[in-house]
Design an enzyme around this catalytic site. Sequence first.
Site, PDB file in Angstrom:
ATOM      1  N   TYR A 113       0.760  -1.153  -0.054  1.00 40.92           N
ATOM      2  CA  TYR A 113       0.113   0.041   0.107  1.00 40.92           C
ATOM      3  C   TYR A 113       0.952   1.244  -0.143  1.00 40.92           C
ATOM      4  O   TYR A 113       0.319   2.312   0.627  1.00 40.92           O
ATOM      5  CB  TYR A 113      -0.906  -0.080   1.088  1.00 40.92           C
ATOM      6  CG  TYR A 113      -1.880  -1.285   1.033  1.00 40.92           C
ATOM      7  CD1 TYR A 113      -2.644  -1.495   0.066  1.00 40.92           C
ATOM      8  CD2 TYR A 113      -1.960  -2.044   2.286  1.00 40.92           C
ATOM      9  CE1 TYR A 113      -3.429  -2.482   0.040  1.00 40.92           C
ATOM     10  CE2 TYR A 113      -2.804  -3.282   2.154  1.00 40.92           C
ATOM     11  CZ  TYR A 113      -3.594  -3.425   1.032  1.00 40.92           C
ATOM     12  OH  TYR A 113      -4.492  -4.405   1.443  1.00 40.92           O
ATOM     13  N   SER A 156      -3.500  -5.998   8.221  1.00 43.90           N
ATOM     14  CA  SER A 156      -4.387  -6.522   6.949  1.00 43.90           C
ATOM     15  C   SER A 156      -3.507  -7.362   6.140  1.00 43.90           C
ATOM     16  O   SER A 156      -2.740  -8.271   6.452  1.00 43.90           O
ATOM     17  CB  SER A 156      -4.931  -5.360   6.075  1.00 43.90           C
ATOM     18  OG  SER A 156      -5.822  -5.706   5.077  1.00 43.90           O
ATOM     19  N   TYR A 157      -3.247  -6.914   4.937  1.00 49.01           N
ATOM     20  CA  TYR A 157      -2.408  -7.986   3.985  1.00 49.01           C
ATOM     21  C   TYR A 157      -0.825  -7.573   4.390  1.00 49.01           C
ATOM     22  O   TYR A 157      -0.186  -8.831   4.452  1.00 49.01           O
ATOM     23  CB  TYR A 157      -2.315  -7.223   2.522  1.00 49.01           C
ATOM     24  CG  TYR A 157      -1.568  -8.025   1.513  1.00 49.01           C
ATOM     25  CD1 TYR A 157      -2.247  -9.040   0.790  1.00 49.01           C
ATOM     26  CD2 TYR A 157      -0.204  -8.028   1.338  1.00 49.01           C
ATOM     27  CE1 TYR A 157      -1.721  -9.750  -0.100  1.00 49.01           C
ATOM     28  CE2 TYR A 157       0.404  -8.560   0.325  1.00 49.01           C
ATOM     29  CZ  TYR A 157      -0.185  -9.660  -0.303  1.00 49.01           C
ATOM     30  OH  TYR A 157       0.625 -10.380  -1.200  1.00 49.01           O
ATOM     31  N   TRP A 210     -11.617  -4.464  -2.326  1.00 49.23           N
ATOM     32  CA  TRP A 210     -10.315  -4.453  -2.333  1.00 49.23           C
ATOM     33  C   TRP A 210      -9.686  -4.416  -3.389  1.00 49.23           C
ATOM     34  O   TRP A 210      -8.531  -3.525  -3.668  1.00 49.23           O
ATOM     35  CB  TRP A 210      -9.846  -5.872  -1.832  1.00 49.23           C
ATOM     36  CG  TRP A 210      -8.358  -6.059  -1.278  1.00 49.23           C
ATOM     37  CD1 TRP A 210      -7.421  -5.077  -0.817  1.00 49.23           C
ATOM     38  CD2 TRP A 210      -7.782  -7.133  -1.192  1.00 49.23           C
ATOM     39  NE1 TRP A 210      -6.206  -5.526  -0.570  1.00 49.23           N
ATOM     40  CE2 TRP A 210      -6.427  -6.754  -0.880  1.00 49.23           C
ATOM     41  CE3 TRP A 210      -8.049  -8.737  -1.630  1.00 49.23           C
ATOM     42  CZ2 TRP A 210      -5.206  -7.753  -0.815  1.00 49.23           C
ATOM     43  CZ3 TRP A 210      -6.775  -9.520  -1.703  1.00 49.23           C
ATOM     44  CH2 TRP A 210      -5.436  -9.074  -1.226  1.00 49.23           C
ATOM     45  N   ASP A 262     -14.147  -6.615  12.540  1.00 49.52           N
ATOM     46  CA  ASP A 262     -13.271  -6.682  11.376  1.00 49.52           C
ATOM     47  C   ASP A 262     -13.647  -8.012  10.677  1.00 49.52           C
ATOM     48  O   ASP A 262     -14.038  -9.132  11.422  1.00 49.52           O
ATOM     49  CB  ASP A 262     -12.060  -6.998  11.972  1.00 49.52           C
ATOM     50  CG  ASP A 262     -10.979  -7.095  10.934  1.00 49.52           C
ATOM     51  OD1 ASP A 262     -11.165  -6.284   9.855  1.00 49.52           O
ATOM     52  OD2 ASP A 262      -9.897  -7.870  11.085  1.00 49.52           O
ATOM     53  N   HIS A 299     -12.698  -3.010   9.946  1.00 51.54           N
ATOM     54  CA  HIS A 299     -11.500  -2.688   9.207  1.00 51.54           C
ATOM     55  C   HIS A 299     -11.077  -1.559   8.538  1.00 51.54           C
ATOM     56  O   HIS A 299     -11.898  -0.983   8.130  1.00 51.54           O
ATOM     57  CB  HIS A 299     -11.655  -3.848   7.850  1.00 51.54           C
ATOM     58  CG  HIS A 299     -10.184  -4.308   7.494  1.00 51.54           C
ATOM     59  ND1 HIS A 299      -9.526  -5.184   8.146  1.00 51.54           N
ATOM     60  CD2 HIS A 299      -9.427  -3.877   6.447  1.00 51.54           C
ATOM     61  CE1 HIS A 299      -8.195  -5.656   7.306  1.00 51.54           C
ATOM     62  NE2 HIS A 299      -8.401  -4.747   6.392  1.00 51.54           N
TER      63      HIS A 299
END
Length: 593
Positions: A57, A131-132, A179, A268, A303
């Site tokens: 990101y 997250s990722y 996403w 989440d 989230h």
Amino acid sequence: VADRARPEPDNEEMPMNQYALQRAVPVPMRDGTTLRADVWLPDSSGRWPVLLERTPYDRSSSFMSQHVVGLEALRALDAGFAVVIQDTRGRFGSEGTFDPFTHEADDGEDTVAWVRRQGFSDGRVAMFGASYIGATQMLAASRQPEGLQAVAPQLTASEYYEGWTYSGGAFQLGFAALWVIDSLAGPDLDRRSALPPGTREAFEELRRSPAAAFEHLPTEAAAMARVAPYWRDWVGHPERDAFWAAIDPSASFLHMGVAGLHIGGWYDLFLEGTLRNYLGLRREAATEWARGNQYLVVGPWSHGNPSDWQGDLWHGYDAAAAALDLTAVHLEFFRATLGSRPPELPRVRLFTTGVDKWQEADDWPVPGARQEALYLDSDGQAATPGRSGELAPTPPTGDAPGDTWISDPMSPVPTCGGPTFLPGLLLGRNSGPKDQAAIEARPDVAVYTGPVLGHDMEVTGEVVLELYAATDDTDCDWTARLVDVAPDGTSRGIVDGVLRARYRHGLDRPTPLVPGSPELFRVALGSVSHVFKAGHRARLQVASSNFPRFDRNPQAFVPVASAPAETFRVARQTVFHDAHRPSRLLLPVRPRQ
């Protein structure tokens, strides 16, 4: 070299800390691909333990690389850590092609090894991020790289089939599509040298109207497949198969020797993965030291929104991650685990909604919770608008009529709150506890309500529905939501889940239903810590869709992703609650302290 003053007491002269920042440092991977990283150092000389973040990101975005993950780089430098923030393969400054999850184990292992070779590193490495970025940590840890001593995966899953791309066998359409639209496709399109005709226009249309993307059938041919090549892999592997096994870090808990700080949110969509990461490493990690150094924090967060406001409710000033000071929590955890001492942190810290307070526990599941059953009951009218069945403390003894409704996948029950990724993400606009009046007024939602509580009831743990039900076709979805009903009648969702009926025997074993034949289905709603206060009532909703959080089921045993609209079928659903088929809601009730 950047200067930053640190205030000292009594108005003494303030010394200047000399921080070194190296931008776009090349990091070679085993296949010759070069990834880029920014390196933050407490000083231009010396050796330091290193905190590593691997992000898709944009490493240069302080919002995405620091604020969202809850760790401020300058405070880490002040605490004596070097910080390395790297763009993952195929993202922003790094070479290669982005293919979610595929390269993160190799690239994470190579990056840890590179960090340890650098002159600024003392050989100790920890990883952090949300997250990722949590996925990049767990996949790197699965390779057991030398020197990686601790991870802090936040708001992330434990695998990338169940709980990330699918839930209960249903495709998490809302999350997957948004996403792609919001985070992945734009930067990828900007770096691709040749795009098929119409790709850019398709992406712009997706951004203008995500709702149109949700509606598109068949799912495999949606515009997302044009802008994100991996979309067809996601929808083309609807079972937990070898494709997903190849990128499953939870299969390697036994080999991981890392301490863990696991941070999650009740709203989440990856919460169950956070809990599973904690449990898996607490019970199965490779060393006694690693098993003994797992810690869990769960706030009332969705989230992208770790704030004090979620959905329709304000949870109080103490609810925000900023009030908890996650940077301080991270730094204590890293100082301790990289220094071979126990952190001065509670083993488990949970925010309990309903009373809006933090509590501490010795472990998860929280000791002392007992499973209590509430049995579904009605006169056959629970799916009639304005009517409600009951949630009773004793099982049925007679032959009460089942509750029936018509489920039309082309007119699905709309998503209303819960753990969603819908627009308004960073504000919690469409996630968390939302008013359920419109949902409960539908003729395709069965409602069951418990008695007015004479005392507070704390539910802390996993909520499960054991449902005896039937449909008149060969597949369907069963969705369920636990609801808190206030004295004024306002009902707000607490936790919800889904089971795609074809996967009732296992997520790798699709099996058609026998039309009209009752079966027992286990629907996992998810985990929660919530107090139903005296004067409130618990409520259960049962339906057959929750769209667009989950994709629509054609209600026939056909490949879902390739099913066009004309193959979708209307079905009659029946929920049973008689002496022979006692459907029940299982709640983990904990005595109030």
